[in-house]
Write a protein that holds these residues in place. Structure first.
Motif, short mmCIF file in Angstrom:
data_model
loop_
_atom_site.label_atom_id
_atom_site.label_comp_id
_atom_site.label_asym_id
_atom_site.label_seq_id
_atom_site.Cartn_x
_atom_site.Cartn_y
_atom_site.Cartn_z
N SER A 174 0.81 -1.22 0.00
CA SER A 174 0.00 0.00 0.00
C SER A 174 0.84 1.27 0.00
O SER A 174 0.45 2.28 0.58
CB SER A 174 -0.92 -0.01 1.23
N LEU A 225 2.26 7.99 -1.68
CA LEU A 225 0.82 7.79 -1.57
C LEU A 225 0.55 6.50 -0.82
O LEU A 225 1.04 5.43 -1.20
CB LEU A 225 0.20 7.74 -2.97
N ASN A 226 -0.23 6.60 0.25
CA ASN A 226 -0.69 5.44 1.00
C ASN A 226 -2.05 5.04 0.44
O ASN A 226 -3.07 5.68 0.72
CB ASN A 226 -0.79 5.79 2.49
N THR A 227 -2.09 3.99 -0.36
CA THR A 227 -3.33 3.57 -1.01
C THR A 227 -4.32 2.93 -0.04
O THR A 227 -5.47 2.71 -0.40
CB THR A 227 -3.04 2.59 -2.16
N ALA A 228 -3.87 2.64 1.19
CA ALA A 228 -4.79 2.10 2.19
C ALA A 228 -5.68 3.19 2.77
O ALA A 228 -6.65 2.89 3.47
CB ALA A 228 -4.00 1.42 3.32
N GLY A 229 -5.34 4.45 2.52
CA GLY A 229 -6.18 5.55 2.98
C GLY A 229 -5.90 6.04 4.38
O GLY A 229 -6.56 6.94 4.87
N GLY A 230 -4.91 5.46 5.04
CA GLY A 230 -4.57 5.88 6.39
C GLY A 230 -3.83 4.76 7.10
O GLY A 230 -3.46 3.75 6.51
N ASP A 238 -0.96 -1.82 11.27
CA ASP A 238 -0.39 -1.49 9.97
C ASP A 238 1.11 -1.30 10.08
O ASP A 238 1.63 -0.89 11.12
CB ASP A 238 -1.02 -0.21 9.41
N GLU A 296 -1.53 12.38 6.35
CA GLU A 296 -1.66 10.97 6.73
C GLU A 296 -2.57 10.86 7.93
O GLU A 296 -2.34 11.49 8.97
CB GLU A 296 -0.29 10.39 7.06
N ARG A 297 -3.62 10.07 7.83
CA ARG A 297 -4.60 9.93 8.90
C ARG A 297 -4.32 8.67 9.71
O ARG A 297 -4.17 7.59 9.15
CB ARG A 297 -6.01 9.89 8.31
N TYR A 356 -5.97 6.33 12.28
CA TYR A 356 -7.31 6.03 12.76
C TYR A 356 -7.32 5.22 14.05
O TYR A 356 -6.28 4.73 14.51
CB TYR A 356 -8.08 5.28 11.67
#
Length: 275
Positions: free
Chosen positions: A40, A58-63, A68, A90-91, A93
């Motif tokens: 990712s 780019l983190n394609t996992a979205g966060g 992780d 970068e989020r 969560y």
């Protein structure tokens, strides 16, 4: 599917990402020397007029969430110049009990080379858990600019980090010598911890800025002018300039650190910061 031993809940699939990227000089410009990306983690290379190689991760996992794992290795070879940033903030969560996300960044600056590590903000959400480490090796005549902004919940969205865990460890070496080390740990009721006068004075955003360069002392006054009362900057040893900035929210933080980054880099902020 395995189980989380701390909570007894099933472990969810976790994101994995690794990237190794290097820059070299060819025909008077910095170009891609090596690139390896897995999972990712992806790299984009926007075109521009700069002589530097611009790399956007780019983190394609979205966060990032608990469990992780992300690893980034970047190398500027002799005389090369790499500018490394992120496509977006970068989020981090909410994590399941007992699980901590990991982000590892390894930077290398060869003789006469330059590397600017200027990612956009890391946004920590309530009950997030992140362990982050930054390590760098810089040649005696190399130049490293490293900036890490952190936002503790988005004020405009009414978010607060009532509970969470965040550790950030920096280790910078010049030649064989450890020249900079910093440990930051926020754990438990982070919002309450940051409200203390001796800690954050109610700040919900902060940034660390580091310049390692033979002429770092020449940038002290302009860095202090850019940060104003929001931050403090010191030449902690010859060739090592460090600053930390506090702000009420991410918007105000940017008003201070963007001019600071421009003052230290001598160039405009990466385009992704303004999109």
């Amino acid at each position: 599917m395995t189980r989380n031993t701390a909570s007894g809940l099933p472990r969810q699939p976790r994101a994995r990402g690794r990237m190794d990227v290097a820059a070299k000089v060819r025909a008077g410009r910095s170009r891609i020397a090596d690139l390896h990306q897995v999972g990712s983690f992806k790299a984009l290379f926007p075109h521009g007029n700069s002589q530097a190689l611009h790399v956007v991760t780019l983190n394609t996992a979205g966060g990032v969430t608990g469990g992780d794992r992300f690893y980034l290795s970047a190398r500027a070879e002799a005389q090369a110049h790499m500018v490394l940033t992120t496509q977006a903030a970068e989020r981090i969560y909410r994590a399941q009990p007992g699980e901590i996300g990991q982000v590892r960044t390894r930077l290398s600056v060869a003789a006469g080379a330059r590397l600017d590590w200027v990612p956009q903000e890391t946004i920590l959400f309530d009950h997030a858990a992140l362990d982050r480490r930054l390590e760098a090796d810089v040649a005696p005549d190399g130049r490293l600019l490293a900036v890490e902004p952190l936002i503790l919940g988005r004020a405009a969205m009414g978010e607060a980090v009532d509970s969470g865990h965040f550790t950030d460890r920096w280790r910078i070496r010049r030649g064989d010598e450890l020249i900079f080390a910093d440990n930051l740990r926020l754990s438990g009721p982070i919002q309450s911890v940051m409200a203390a006068t001796a800690v954050g004075g109610g700040a919900r955003a902060m940034a660390s800025l580091l310049l390692v360069a033979p002429d770092a002392d020449l940038y002290l006054d302009r860095l202090r002018a850019a940060l104003g009362a929001a931050g403090g900057a010191s030449l902690i040893r010859p060739g090592v300039l460090y600053a930390r900035c506090l702000a009420a929210d991410g918007f105000i933080l940017r008003r201070h650190i963007i001019p600071a980054i421009q003052a230290l880099s001598g160039a405009d902020i990466p385009k992704t910061w303004t999109l």
